[in-house]
Design a protein around this motif. Sequence first.
Motif, PDB file in Angstrom:
ATOM      1  N   PRO A  77       0.830  -1.199   0.000  1.00 25.75           N
ATOM      2  CA  PRO A  77       0.000   0.000   0.000  1.00 25.75           C
ATOM      3  C   PRO A  77       0.868   1.255   0.000  1.00 25.75           C
ATOM      4  O   PRO A  77       2.016   1.235   0.412  1.00 25.75           O
ATOM      5  CB  PRO A  77      -0.791  -0.102   1.300  1.00 25.75           C
ATOM      6  CG  PRO A  77      -0.368  -1.345   1.976  1.00 25.75           C
ATOM      7  CD  PRO A  77       0.681  -2.003   1.171  1.00 25.75           C
ATOM      8  N   GLY A  78       0.281   2.343  -0.445  1.00 25.11           N
ATOM      9  CA  GLY A  78       1.004   3.604  -0.496  1.00 25.11           C
ATOM     10  C   GLY A  78       1.182   4.041  -1.930  1.00 25.11           C
ATOM     11  O   GLY A  78       0.684   3.413  -2.862  1.00 25.11           O
ATOM     12  N   ARG A  79       1.887   5.137  -2.114  1.00 23.07           N
ATOM     13  CA  ARG A  79       2.157   5.666  -3.444  1.00 23.07           C
ATOM     14  C   ARG A  79       3.663   5.860  -3.564  1.00 23.07           C
ATOM     15  O   ARG A  79       4.172   6.962  -3.391  1.00 23.07           O
ATOM     16  CB  ARG A  79       1.427   6.980  -3.627  1.00 23.07           C
ATOM     17  CG  ARG A  79      -0.063   6.809  -3.579  1.00 23.07           C
ATOM     18  CD  ARG A  79      -0.682   8.146  -3.446  1.00 23.07           C
ATOM     19  NE  ARG A  79      -1.677   8.320  -4.480  1.00 23.07           N
ATOM     20  CZ  ARG A  79      -2.390   9.406  -4.618  1.00 23.07           C
ATOM     21  NH1 ARG A  79      -2.200  10.420  -3.813  1.00 23.07           N
ATOM     22  NH2 ARG A  79      -3.303   9.492  -5.556  1.00 23.07           N
ATOM     23  N   SER A 102      -5.446   9.437   6.505  1.00 23.44           N
ATOM     24  CA  SER A 102      -4.083   9.686   6.012  1.00 23.44           C
ATOM     25  C   SER A 102      -3.820  11.168   5.802  1.00 23.44           C
ATOM     26  O   SER A 102      -2.765  11.682   6.206  1.00 23.44           O
ATOM     27  CB  SER A 102      -3.840   8.930   4.705  1.00 23.44           C
ATOM     28  OG  SER A 102      -3.823   7.546   4.944  1.00 23.44           O
ATOM     29  N   VAL A 110       5.265   8.149  -0.820  1.00 28.15           N
ATOM     30  CA  VAL A 110       4.344   7.774   0.245  1.00 28.15           C
ATOM     31  C   VAL A 110       4.599   6.317   0.608  1.00 28.15           C
ATOM     32  O   VAL A 110       4.581   5.443  -0.248  1.00 28.15           O
ATOM     33  CB  VAL A 110       2.872   7.965  -0.187  1.00 28.15           C
ATOM     34  CG1 VAL A 110       1.924   7.509   0.909  1.00 28.15           C
ATOM     35  CG2 VAL A 110       2.621   9.410  -0.558  1.00 28.15           C
ATOM     36  N   ARG A 124      -1.106  13.417   7.939  1.00 24.07           N
ATOM     37  CA  ARG A 124      -0.044  14.161   7.257  1.00 24.07           C
ATOM     38  C   ARG A 124      -0.084  15.641   7.628  1.00 24.07           C
ATOM     39  O   ARG A 124       0.954  16.262   7.874  1.00 24.07           O
ATOM     40  CB  ARG A 124      -0.133  13.972   5.741  1.00 24.07           C
ATOM     41  CG  ARG A 124       0.354  12.611   5.281  1.00 24.07           C
ATOM     42  CD  ARG A 124       0.592  12.560   3.777  1.00 24.07           C
ATOM     43  NE  ARG A 124      -0.602  12.712   2.984  1.00 24.07           N
ATOM     44  CZ  ARG A 124      -1.401  11.700   2.607  1.00 24.07           C
ATOM     45  NH1 ARG A 124      -1.115  10.459   2.971  1.00 24.07           N
ATOM     46  NH2 ARG A 124      -2.462  11.918   1.870  1.00 24.07           N
ATOM     47  N   ALA A 171       3.564   3.148   3.225  1.00 28.44           N
ATOM     48  CA  ALA A 171       2.594   2.657   4.203  1.00 28.44           C
ATOM     49  C   ALA A 171       3.327   2.001   5.365  1.00 28.44           C
ATOM     50  O   ALA A 171       4.199   1.174   5.176  1.00 28.44           O
ATOM     51  CB  ALA A 171       1.660   1.652   3.543  1.00 28.44           C
ATOM     52  N   ARG A 172       2.971   2.427   6.583  1.00 33.18           N
ATOM     53  CA  ARG A 172       3.499   1.822   7.801  1.00 33.18           C
ATOM     54  C   ARG A 172       2.374   1.738   8.799  1.00 33.18           C
ATOM     55  O   ARG A 172       1.365   2.413   8.677  1.00 33.18           O
ATOM     56  CB  ARG A 172       4.642   2.656   8.377  1.00 33.18           C
ATOM     57  CG  ARG A 172       5.856   2.667   7.476  1.00 33.18           C
ATOM     58  CD  ARG A 172       7.041   3.231   8.193  1.00 33.18           C
ATOM     59  NE  ARG A 172       8.167   3.323   7.269  1.00 33.18           N
ATOM     60  CZ  ARG A 172       9.168   4.138   7.424  1.00 33.18           C
ATOM     61  NH1 ARG A 172       9.218   4.934   8.459  1.00 33.18           N
ATOM     62  NH2 ARG A 172      10.145   4.165   6.554  1.00 33.18           N
ATOM     63  N   GLU A 173       2.595   0.952   9.809  1.00 31.72           N
ATOM     64  CA  GLU A 173       1.544   0.745  10.800  1.00 31.72           C
ATOM     65  C   GLU A 173       1.639   1.772  11.916  1.00 31.72           C
ATOM     66  O   GLU A 173       2.722   2.121  12.371  1.00 31.72           O
ATOM     67  CB  GLU A 173       1.700  -0.650  11.407  1.00 31.72           C
ATOM     68  CG  GLU A 173       0.642  -0.974  12.430  1.00 31.72           C
ATOM     69  CD  GLU A 173       0.844  -2.346  13.036  1.00 31.72           C
ATOM     70  OE1 GLU A 173       0.301  -2.578  14.114  1.00 31.72           O
ATOM     71  OE2 GLU A 173       1.550  -3.163  12.435  1.00 31.72           O
TER      72      GLU A 173
END
Length: 198
Positions: free
Chosen positions: A85-87, A115, A92, A119, A94-96
């Motif tokens: 996940p993410g861009r 999100s 970008v 940010r 994705a982390r928990e």
Amino acid sequence: MHARPEPAYIAFDGARRIAAGDLRDVARAAKQTLDRHKDASILIFDGTTSGPIDLDFRGPVDDVLARLPDAEASRDDGAVAPRGPGRPKLGVVAREITLLPRHWDWLAQQKGGASVAIRKLVDEARRGGADRDRTRLAQQAAYRFMSAMADNKPHYEDAIRALFANDAGRFEASIAEWPADVRDHAEKLAERAFHRQA
């Protein structure tokens, strides 16, 4: 105290500075010192954080240099990272994160979703605390270096107290009797902690 450019790495043999600059130059100078003086006590520090740098000095200089970490090679080793996940193209990642239910409820109600809200909160906190963070990081770097190199020097405790009390005059007076190279580098690191934004 006047601002001076910071070396990427700095090496000491006891209280004497033997090299400063990029890791290859510092490692070469440290290895040459060890080859000339088997009882040399070499310590290498990151020039910004004062974190210790551990190198393997076995073998000739070329072997030591060949074992140095190569940041570019480790970043671009040709392996394709698994896509999650993410861009990634935008940076970008994705982390928990772990939040309480009331935090998730509040985030879900924000325009743009969780999100975007997180940010914005992080950006706002970074802008508001940038000077404070810079000072804290500079104090930590100076403290790390001083703990490694000067914990047995006169007025060490006074210097540490002055560093964290933001008292540049008392700091300079406390370290005045230290060996020149240790004193100069401690002053350089502390400059960032004592610096005030206009």
